[in-house]
Design an enzyme around this catalytic site. Sequence first.
Site, short mmCIF file in Angstrom:
data_model
loop_
_atom_site.label_atom_id
_atom_site.label_comp_id
_atom_site.label_asym_id
_atom_site.label_seq_id
_atom_site.Cartn_x
_atom_site.Cartn_y
_atom_site.Cartn_z
N PHE A 254 0.85 -1.20 0.00
CA PHE A 254 0.00 0.00 0.00
C PHE A 254 0.89 1.24 0.00
CE2 PHE A 254 -1.87 3.40 2.61
CZ PHE A 254 -3.09 3.61 1.99
N TRP B 176 -24.00 -11.97 -7.13
CA TRP B 176 -22.79 -11.27 -7.62
C TRP B 176 -21.57 -12.05 -7.14
CZ3 TRP B 176 -22.78 -5.45 -8.57
CH2 TRP B 176 -21.50 -4.98 -8.89
N GLY C 11 -18.22 -18.80 -2.89
CA GLY C 11 -18.80 -19.02 -1.56
C GLY C 11 -18.57 -17.78 -0.72
N ASP D 17 -18.20 -9.95 4.54
CA ASP D 17 -17.75 -8.88 5.42
C ASP D 17 -18.81 -7.78 5.47
OD1 ASP D 17 -17.09 -6.78 3.27
OD2 ASP D 17 -15.88 -8.48 2.60
N GLU E 294 -39.64 -37.21 -1.03
CA GLU E 294 -38.63 -36.17 -0.75
C GLU E 294 -39.21 -34.79 -1.09
OE1 GLU E 294 -34.26 -38.02 -1.51
OE2 GLU E 294 -35.68 -38.27 -3.15
#
Length: 729
Positions: free
Chosen positions: A281, A477, A529, A534, A614
Site C-alpha cells: 500500500f 454477484w 462461496g 464482510d 422427498e
Amino acid sequence: MSIRYQEKTGQLILETASTSYQMNIDGMGYLKHQYYGKKLGQNDMSYLFRTYDHGFSGNPYDMRNNRDYSLDSMAQEYTSFGVGDFRVNSIAASCSNGSRCAEFRYETHEILDGKYAVPGLPYVYDDNDTVHTLIVSLIDTVANIRVKLYYGVFEEKDVITRTAEIINAGSETVWLRKASSMCLELPFGKWDMIHFHGRHCMERQPERVPLFHGVHTLMSGRGMSSHQHNPFVILCDPETTEAHGSCYGMMLMYSGNHKTEIELDQFDSTRVVMGINDDRFRWELGPGMSFQTPEVILSTANGLTELSHRFHRIIRHNVVRSEYKLSHRPVLINNWEATYFDLNEEKIVALAQKAADIGVELFVLDDGWFKNRTDDNAGLGDWIPDTEKLPNGLDGLIAKINGMGLKFGLWVEPEMVNEDSDLYRAHPDWAMTAPNRAPMMARNQLVLDLSREDVHEYIFNTLSALLTKYNITYIKWDFNRPLADVYSHAARPPRQGEVTHRYYLSLYRLYDRLTKAFPHVLFEGCAGGGGRFDAGMLQYSPQIWCSDNTDAISRLTIQYGTSFGYPISTIGSHVSAIPNHQTGRLTPLNTRGTVAMMGAFGYELDLTKLSDEELDEMRAQIKRFKELEPMIHDGLYYRLSSMKESGYYFAWQFVSPDLSRSLLSIVVTNPLANAAPVHVTLKGLDPDAVYSVNGEFECLGAALMHGGYTFPRLTGDYPSMQLDIVKVK
Ligand code: DGJ
C-alpha cells in the site's frame, strides 16, 4: 448526551447504555486511551496508570528530564510513528524530505449530533438511533499531517464505530505507507483471541488461542476480505463463556486487503491495530488532500452471546441498506449444483416447475447462461445470453419461469474477464496484469481493473442494461479469484500502490449506484462461496452465499463461526443433494433442512431426480421456514454448544422478539455409544411464562433455562431434531 468533555481533567467520555470508553488529553497534548468496558459510575480512570522508568523506552524531547514518560509504554488512541513508540503503529508515511516520523498531539475536538458519514466507503448509519459523533483532531506540525479520529456512539445498541481521516496539512506531497482505522489498547488483563480462519469451502473456522508476547497478525493480501482470515476478531478473558465474561469484538467494514495486528508487549499491555493491509500500500497525498480509512465496528459485552447479539443488531439495522434488510427473503432454488454449466431451457424449465410445485419463490439461473460459457475457460465479460442453450432468449425463459409464479434471479461475475472473450480482445488493458509479465491465472480468468473509470462505467452500463431489459428481481454477484499482478495500465507508476484500494472505492460506488437505480432487486454477495463475507459487502447485499461447501455437516462449523459476528439473515444457506458434491457425505434430508434453516433459506439440487416423498418433505420444510422466518431472522440466536462439543453435536436456539416462541435445533455429528444424553439449558425465554415443548409437555421458561432440556437418544447418520417451544400462558 452520550459524549462528554471535562475540560479540567482533559477527559473525553463516550457512553452507551452499558459500556463506556474514555480517553484523556494529557498536559503534553497526547491523546491517551484510558478505558473501554462496562459502564462505570466513576468517570476518571486515570488512577489506573502508574508511570515509571521502563528502561530502553525513551522520552519525548520536552519530557527528557522525566524518564517515566514514554510513548513506548503509553496507551494511546492513535499512535505516532518513528519517534519512539516501538510497538505496532497505526500510521506510517514519508515526507518529501525523506523523513519518516510524526508525533501527533491534540489540536481540537468537536461533538456532534448524529452519525458521521465515511465518504466513498460503506459505513454504519443512523437508523433512528440516539447517535453522537466525536471528532478529535491531532496534528504533527513538522510533517504537517493532521489525523482526525471519528467516533460514532450508538447509545442503545452498545456499539462504537471508528475511522480516521489523514490530511496533508502542508504544501509538499506526503506518501502514506500505512493508514489504520483504529488503535485499541487493552492496557491490563490477559486475553484469548478468537479469530475466524479458513479456506475455500471451509470459511470462518473459529479458533481460540491465548495471546503470547509478540505480534499476532491476521490479514488478507488477496484483494478480497478472503476465505482465509475474516476481518473480525474477538479478544476475551480466558474465563469468558457464551454467557459470562469480558469480551471485545472488532470488525473492519472492508472487503479488500486488511490487517489486524495484536501485540502483547513487554509490559503485558495489549494493543490492537486494525485497518487496510499496508503491504504493497502506498498513497500519494498531495497538499490539502485527505485519506479516509474504512470503518471499524466495536463492541464489548458480558459473554460471547451478548457480543454476537450486538453485532447482529447493528449489522441488520444499521449496515444493510437494502429494502430487503428486515423483510422476507424469498425461498430460492439455484441451478448450479443441479446442472453446473450443462444447462438448457428444457432442463431449467423442468427444474423450475418442480420448484414451483413445492413452494419455492425465486429461481436463480447460475453461471453458464451467457455466450461461450460451456465451461470456465471463456465468456466472462460478454454478458450476452447464449441462444443455443436458451433458444427463446433470456426473456423467453424468464416469461416461462414467471408464468409458474416464480420470480427470476441471475448470476453474474462482473469484475472478471476471460482472455477468450470479446471484451478482453477489445480491451486487454482493462485486465489487471503487470507490465512484461505473464499474469497469474485462476479459474482461467483475469480481474478487470475497476480502479479505471472506463471499466467502472462498462460494468455499470452492462448490469443496468440487464436489469432494465429483463424482469430480474435478484442478482447473485460472484467473484472467483484473488487479485494478483495488481497494476493499473491507467495509473502513473508512483500511484500503483493505490490500485487495490481504488478498486474497492470503485466497487462500492458501483454497488451504491446499482442498488439505488434498482432498489427492488435483492443482491446476494458471493466470492467462491464466502470469500468476501464482510460488513462492507453487507451494506449492499443483505445476504451472502456463505460457502461453496453445501455439506450440512461441514456447514455446521462454517455457520457457527460466521454467527459470532454476522446475523443469521445474512447467511445464504441451501439444502443440496446427497451424496454431497464437496464431501461425498450422506446426510438425511431432515438434517439438511435443519441446517439450511439457520440462514437465508434455499435449495440447490436437481429436484427432477427426487422422489415424491422427498419433494413432500421439502414442501413441508418451505412452509415451516416461511412460518418461522420472522423468529429466525428477527429474533435472538443462541449457540447452545461450544467448540468443545462440536465433535459430538451442535445445538442452537432462536427466540422470537416477544419471547412467545422459540426453536431449538440439534444435529448429532458423531453418535457416541453409551454416551450421556445431550442436555442443554435454554436461553432467552420469559422465566415466568409457561411454554409447550413440542406439544409434548408444558414447562416454565425458568425451568427450561435453569433445569434445561434433555434430548432423547438420537442415533444413525447425522440425526437432527427441531423442537417448537411455544408460550401457552
Ligand atoms: C462460485 C459460487 O460460489 C458458486 O455457487 C457458483 O455460482 C459458481 N461460482 C459458478 O461459477
